[in-house]
Design a protein around this motif. Structure first.
Motif, PDB file in Angstrom:
ATOM      1  N   SER A   1      -1.848  -6.106  14.497  1.00 32.22           N
ATOM      2  CA  SER A   1      -0.647  -6.346  13.694  1.00 32.22           C
ATOM      3  C   SER A   1      -0.963  -6.225  12.207  1.00 32.22           C
ATOM      4  O   SER A   1      -2.104  -6.406  11.762  1.00 32.22           O
ATOM      5  CB  SER A   1      -0.076  -7.726  14.002  1.00 32.22           C
ATOM      6  OG  SER A   1      -0.924  -8.733  13.498  1.00 32.22           O
ATOM      7  N   THR A   2       0.068  -5.945  11.436  1.00 30.98           N
ATOM      8  CA  THR A   2      -0.088  -5.796   9.984  1.00 30.98           C
ATOM      9  C   THR A   2      -0.596  -7.079   9.344  1.00 30.98           C
ATOM     10  O   THR A   2      -1.439  -7.049   8.434  1.00 30.98           O
ATOM     11  CB  THR A   2       1.258  -5.397   9.355  1.00 30.98           C
ATOM     12  OG1 THR A   2       1.699  -4.176   9.938  1.00 30.98           O
ATOM     13  CG2 THR A   2       1.118  -5.214   7.849  1.00 30.98           C
TER      14      THR A   2
ATOM     15  N   MET B   1      -4.826  -0.433   6.922  1.00 31.61           N
ATOM     16  CA  MET B   1      -3.504  -0.898   6.527  1.00 31.61           C
ATOM     17  C   MET B   1      -2.577   0.279   6.272  1.00 31.61           C
ATOM     18  O   MET B   1      -2.953   1.241   5.591  1.00 31.61           O
ATOM     19  CB  MET B   1      -3.591  -1.751   5.266  1.00 31.61           C
ATOM     20  CG  MET B   1      -4.058  -3.182   5.527  1.00 31.61           C
ATOM     21  SD  MET B   1      -2.790  -4.138   6.369  1.00 31.61           S
ATOM     22  CE  MET B   1      -1.510  -4.151   5.138  1.00 31.61           C
TER      23      MET B   1
ATOM     24  N   LYS C   1      -4.011  -7.417   7.194  1.00 30.76           N
ATOM     25  CA  LYS C   1      -3.906  -7.832   5.796  1.00 30.76           C
ATOM     26  C   LYS C   1      -4.822  -9.006   5.501  1.00 30.76           C
ATOM     27  O   LYS C   1      -5.403  -9.114   4.408  1.00 30.76           O
ATOM     28  CB  LYS C   1      -2.456  -8.192   5.474  1.00 30.76           C
ATOM     29  CG  LYS C   1      -2.225  -8.557   4.021  1.00 30.76           C
ATOM     30  CD  LYS C   1      -0.740  -8.852   3.784  1.00 30.76           C
ATOM     31  CE  LYS C   1      -0.490  -9.231   2.330  1.00 30.76           C
ATOM     32  NZ  LYS C   1       0.953  -9.530   2.082  1.00 30.76           N
TER      33      LYS C   1
END
Length: 513
Positions: A471-472, A511, A476
């Motif tokens: 997942s982002t 990313m 991150k």
């Protein structure tokens, strides 16, 4: 032992055959090459239509007693055993009394059985040839549509006195397993029984199962009363597993089950009450929000797995007094709200602790990871610690770009802890403080692994290894986690400790721009 081992044995025998015999076999092979090509593979010619190549192979098999070949055949994987039966009369006879059968879509769709027959016809043919000789039968047909008539006929033919293990997973959810399946002779011999994806309605007239030690019921229509009735006839039972049995609301396990040591209950969503009087239960796995759990005598409990909300706080507060002899504890929390309390009670014998905080978006922002120190101080014998603290969106206070002051608590030496693994490690201040505390106080620590992402990293496809997407939010946070490790943890690692930092893949986990 597979076909490779068989081929090696045959090659050793052929090495001792005279030159004239070898030349003769080569001549026969040359003369029949074109004939064999036209006829196709031996498996497609039927049990009596063997090619000349099959005859050559039979001639080259060492002259051993039939019982030895039967034993060799029984050790082969099922596909290899079926293939060998296609090219040898000796193995064909052995195949028809092969004691172990696993019939599923992978087996039935394999090249060995790739002919113009339906799945039902293939199963019918195989079971007809094995009637009366099976010790282990696995009918894993949950992906295949089979008629009720076929199922009844197969079970009647294949499940006979002497069978020891039976797995029945039909496609039809409404199929009612006939009680006649467990005849008196079958009840005397069967040791392992797995039933799923159908209906089972045992009655008091069924009679005792004198040898049954393992019972596995999955996605089965059976009520709590019917199961209690069945269990009262299984006095030798050692393992009981219930998965997705939606009709069970009240589970009673009678005290007569003196040998029951393993109980697993998973995804039985309507289950509200568990009442076990089995006196020697030592391994218990439970998933679900159960209103009442009564396990009777728990001094024998050594291994416990719990999956429910707020289970970490509950375990620390209540389990030391309820189950004082635990050695392995696995906690899966679906959303922890209250931080783990510091208490004087101890897990004196706990050696292995695994805590999975299934965070998602449910983990309270007030939850303090540093409070898990309470488990360390309560477990003087702890050897391994595994934490999964993955957050898809890390919202706790970060040590990167924030306060660099780390909390200190009184030192407490941990003399047994050797291995620590934290998955989903982030820059959350409480996690960094926990890692630093362990490095300072675990004097026997050998390795610490900090994984900045979670779950399986790779999968294989077409002989290539691919990274699984993440997942982002995790991608991150991962660089911040690495920064926190470099700035606050690395310089605290003793020379005797191996620190492993696992980062995202630099090629795949990038990313999005």
């Amino acid at each position: 032992m597979g076909l490779l081992a068989l081929q090696r044995l045959m090659s050793l025998q052929r090495a001792g055959v005279g030159a004239r015999q070898r030349r003769r076999r080569q001549q026969i092979l040359d003369q029949n090459a074109s004939v064999n090509k036209r006829k196709g593979s031996p498996c497609q010619q039927g049990s009596d239509g063997y090619s000349q190549a099959a005859k050559i192979m039979r001639c080259s098999i060492p002259d051993l007693p039939e019982d030895i070949w039967c034993h060799i055949h029984s050790l082969m994987p099922l596909r290899d055993a079926a293939s060998a039966a296609c090219v040898s009369h000796a193995f064909l006879r052995s195949w028809r009394c092969h004691p172990n059968l696993t019939l599923n879509i992978n087996m039935l769709a394999s090249e060995t059985h790739a002919c113009e027959l339906s799945y039902s016809d293939k199963i019918d043919c195989i079971l007809r040839n094995h009637s009366g000789c099976l010790k282990v039968l696995k009918l894993e047909l949950d992906c295949i549509f089979i008629s009720r008539r076929h199922l009844d006929n197969w079970l009647c033919a294949a499940v006979t006195p002497g069978i020891e293990e039976l797995t029945l997973l039909p496609y039809k959810r409404k199929y009612n397993v006939p009680l006649s399946l467990l005849s008196n002779g079958v009840r005397n011999s069967i040791r392992y029984l797995k039933i799923g994806y159908c209906t089972f309605r045992p009655t008091a007239e069924l009679g005792p199962l004198r040898s049954l030690t393992s019972l596995y019921l999955c996605t089965l229509r059976i009520t709590g009363d019917e199961l209690e009735c069945f269990l009262s006839n299984t006095l030798t039972l050692k393992q009981l597993v219930l998965v997705d049995c939606k009709e069970i609301i009240y589970l009673k396990i009678p005290c007569m089950l003196q040998q029951l040591g393993y109980l697993k209950i998973f995804e039985c969503w309507r289950l509200q009450v568990i009442e076990s009087k089995a006196p020697n239960l030592s391994i218990f796995c439970l998933s679900g929000e159960i209103s009442k759990v009564s396990l009777g005598e728990t001094l024998h409990m050594r291994n416990l797995t719990l999956h429910r909300s707020n289970v970490v706080c509950y375990a620390r507060a209540d389990l030391p007094s309820i189950m004082p002899n635990l050695e392995t504890l696995v906690l899966n929390s679906c959303g922890e709200v209250v931080s783990t309390p510091m208490l004087p009670t101890k897990f004196l014998y706990l050696k292995h602790l695994s805590i999975n905080l299934v965070a998602g978006l449910k983990l309270s922002l007030s939850y303090d990871y540093f409070s898990l120190v309470s488990f360390l101080d309560a477990s003087p014998s702890l050897e391994t610690l595994m934490l999964d603290v993955t957050q898809h969106l890390m919202k706790h206070e970060s040590v990167v770009g924030g306060s660099s002051h780390l909390r200190q608590i009184p030192e407490h030496r941990h003399c047994c802890l050797k291995s620590v693994n934290i998955t989903g490690f982030s820059s959350a201040k409480g996690l960094v403080e926990l890692a630093c505390y362990i490095l300072k106080n675990a004097v026997s620590l050998e390795s610490m692994t900090l994984d900045t992402i979670f779950g399986p990293r790779h999968r294989s496809r077409n002989n290539h290894t691919l990274c699984l997407p993440k997942s982002t939010g995790i991608l991150k946070e991962a660089p911040r986690a690495v920064t926190a490790i470099r700035e606050f943890i690395e310089d605290k690692v003793p020379p005797t400790v191996q620190l492993n930092v696992l980062e995202p893949c630099s090629r795949c986990h990038v990313m999005p721009g």
